[in-house]
Design a protein around this motif. Structure first.
Motif, short mmCIF file in Angstrom:
data_model
loop_
_atom_site.label_atom_id
_atom_site.label_comp_id
_atom_site.label_asym_id
_atom_site.label_seq_id
_atom_site.Cartn_x
_atom_site.Cartn_y
_atom_site.Cartn_z
N SER A 252 -9.70 -9.53 -0.83
CA SER A 252 -9.38 -8.55 0.21
C SER A 252 -8.76 -7.29 -0.38
CB SER A 252 -8.43 -9.16 1.24
OG SER A 252 -9.09 -10.14 2.01
N TYR A 253 -7.92 -7.47 -1.40
CA TYR A 253 -7.29 -6.32 -2.04
C TYR A 253 -8.34 -5.36 -2.60
CZ TYR A 253 -4.72 -3.63 -5.54
OH TYR A 253 -4.19 -2.61 -6.31
N LYS A 254 -9.30 -5.90 -3.33
CA LYS A 254 -10.36 -5.08 -3.92
C LYS A 254 -11.24 -4.46 -2.83
CE LYS A 254 -9.61 -5.48 -8.35
NZ LYS A 254 -9.24 -4.29 -9.16
N LEU A 255 -11.46 -5.21 -1.76
CA LEU A 255 -12.28 -4.71 -0.66
C LEU A 255 -11.67 -3.45 -0.06
CD1 LEU A 255 -14.55 -4.95 1.47
CD2 LEU A 255 -13.07 -6.55 2.72
N PHE A 256 -10.40 -3.51 0.31
CA PHE A 256 -9.74 -2.35 0.90
C PHE A 256 -9.61 -1.21 -0.12
CE2 PHE A 256 -8.64 -5.27 4.27
CZ PHE A 256 -8.52 -4.46 5.39
N GLN A 257 -9.28 -1.57 -1.35
CA GLN A 257 -9.13 -0.55 -2.39
C GLN A 257 -10.44 0.20 -2.61
OE1 GLN A 257 -8.46 -1.79 -6.57
NE2 GLN A 257 -6.53 -0.65 -6.45
N ASN A 258 -11.54 -0.55 -2.64
CA ASN A 258 -12.85 0.07 -2.87
C ASN A 258 -13.31 0.94 -1.69
OD1 ASN A 258 -13.05 -1.11 -5.38
ND2 ASN A 258 -14.27 -2.85 -4.66
N MET A 259 -12.65 0.76 -0.55
CA MET A 259 -13.00 1.57 0.62
C MET A 259 -12.09 2.79 0.76
SD MET A 259 -14.13 -1.20 3.51
CE MET A 259 -14.72 0.13 4.57
N GLY A 260 -11.22 3.01 -0.23
CA GLY A 260 -10.41 4.22 -0.24
C GLY A 260 -8.94 4.02 0.10
N PHE A 261 -8.53 2.78 0.39
CA PHE A 261 -7.12 2.51 0.67
C PHE A 261 -6.32 2.54 -0.62
CE2 PHE A 261 -9.02 1.30 4.55
CZ PHE A 261 -8.03 1.16 5.51
N THR A 262 -5.07 2.90 -0.51
CA THR A 262 -4.21 3.02 -1.68
C THR A 262 -2.92 2.25 -1.46
OG1 THR A 262 -3.22 4.62 -3.22
CG2 THR A 262 -3.00 5.10 -0.87
N GLU A 263 -2.07 2.18 -2.48
CA GLU A 263 -0.79 1.48 -2.36
C GLU A 263 0.24 2.15 -3.25
OE1 GLU A 263 -0.39 -2.43 -4.09
OE2 GLU A 263 -1.92 -2.02 -5.60
N ASP A 264 1.49 1.87 -2.97
CA ASP A 264 2.59 2.21 -3.87
C ASP A 264 2.74 1.00 -4.78
OD1 ASP A 264 4.99 2.52 -5.18
OD2 ASP A 264 6.10 3.20 -3.42
N ALA A 265 2.33 1.13 -6.03
CA ALA A 265 2.29 -0.02 -6.94
C ALA A 265 3.66 -0.64 -7.18
CB ALA A 265 1.66 0.40 -8.27
N SER A 266 4.74 0.12 -6.92
CA SER A 266 6.09 -0.40 -7.14
C SER A 266 6.63 -1.17 -5.93
CB SER A 266 7.04 0.75 -7.46
OG SER A 266 7.23 1.58 -6.31
N TYR A 267 5.85 -1.21 -4.85
CA TYR A 267 6.35 -1.78 -3.60
C TYR A 267 5.65 -3.09 -3.26
CZ TYR A 267 7.16 -2.24 1.44
OH TYR A 267 7.48 -2.72 2.69
N ARG A 268 6.45 -4.09 -2.90
CA ARG A 268 5.93 -5.34 -2.37
C ARG A 268 6.74 -5.69 -1.13
NH1 ARG A 268 2.56 -4.22 -5.26
NH2 ARG A 268 1.39 -5.43 -6.79
N ALA A 269 6.06 -6.21 -0.14
CA ALA A 269 6.73 -6.65 1.08
C ALA A 269 6.72 -8.17 1.13
CB ALA A 269 6.02 -6.08 2.31
N ALA A 270 7.70 -8.74 1.83
CA ALA A 270 7.83 -10.19 1.88
C ALA A 270 8.10 -10.67 3.30
CB ALA A 270 8.95 -10.65 0.95
#
Length: 276
Positions: A252-270
């Motif tokens: 799912s991560y690669k799916l959304f990323q390949n569709m143009g979604f991005t993230e703050d690589a330093s951030y994780r939610a729990a």
């Protein structure tokens, strides 16, 4: 401490908009509340109009029959103030879940729960992916035949969505899915008999989720079509466009990323649960 009224909730939504992506979940809850979506939550801040911590908790005056579980959520820019708010403004006497918080705050949560003599455990660690600009969306090509099968879910589909949902399958899950279908955008792909074979919903904190394709219909690119259509719908209606993806769900991560979604690589939610 202050419980926000209707007008103040509108102001708080605007403030949280400036703290993306870390404020997305609390912003999403407020976005729904401010547009009259059903909610059992009340919103507390440490001070007003400037605040360092904003916390959402169950409103003791509201007993909504569709509520899925006792929820607490927060966004904080100050650890000491957060500790005080958690101590004083959270009911530690019953089971509850705190979800979508910055993992940076985990030690504070564990410390306060220890003070309260309450058991805690982590449920999941997730990535937050978002689309800052609709022009970044890499939408798939959709032929007219498939386009004609794109629709929305209705009450007759609650059971199948609930049965296939990772956190569903019971009466509480059924009520939760019914609430989401009733009050938030949905998107699905129908088969030739008019039954859904793939779908995506929006949680009550306005994040996309519950993306699922029936096993016999996988490998046809339905997930991309659903994400694309839902993204366009949310953007057109003014919703935030984001989702949470579990740390180990690389597909799912690669799916959304390949569709143009991005993230703050330093951030994780729990997500943590207490008093289990």
């Amino acid at each position: 401490m202050k419980v926000l009224n209707k007008d103040e909730l509108q102001i708080a939504e605007g403030v949280l908009l400036k703290h993306f992506p870390r404020s997305y979940k609390v912003y999403g809850f407020l976005y729904g509340v401010n547009r009259n979506k059903p909610s059992t939550l009340e919103v507390v801040v440490d001070s007003w109009p400037e605040f360092k911590v904003i916390l959402l908790r169950q409103d003791p005056k509201k007993k909504h029959p569709q509520d899925f579980m006792k929820k607490v959520s927060f966004y904080s820019t100050d650890e000491e103030v957060l500790r005080k708010v958690l101590r004083e403004e959270v009911d530690w006497s019953t089971y509850f879940i705190i979800g979508g918080f910055d993992i940076f705050h985990a030690d504070t949560l564990k410390a306060v729960s220890s003070e309260k003599k309450v058991k805690n455990r982590d449920l999941t660690l997730v990535r937050l992916l978002y689309l800052p600009d609709i022009s970044h969306l890499l939408a798939p090509d959709v032929d007219s035949q498939l386009e004609s099968r794109i629709s929305s879910l209705n009450f007759s589909h609650v059971d199948i969505v609930n049965k296939t949902w990772k956190f569903g399958g019971d009466e509480k899950g059924y009520r939760n899915i019914k609430n989401l279908i009733s009050n938030f955008p949905t998107c699905c792909i129908m088969d030739t008999q008019g039954e859904p074979v793939a779908w995506i919903l929006v949680y009550d904190y306005c994040a996309m989720g519950i993306l699922y394709t029936l096993p016999e219909h996988r490998g046809k690119g339905y997930a991309k079509v659903l994400i694309s259509n839902m993204t366009k719908k949310l953007h057109a209606e003014g919703y935030p466009v984001y989702c949470f993806i579990e740390e180990d769900n690389m597909v799912s991560y690669k799916l959304f990323q390949n569709m143009g979604f991005t993230e703050d690589a330093s951030y994780r939610a729990a997500w943590f649960e207490f008093n289990f």
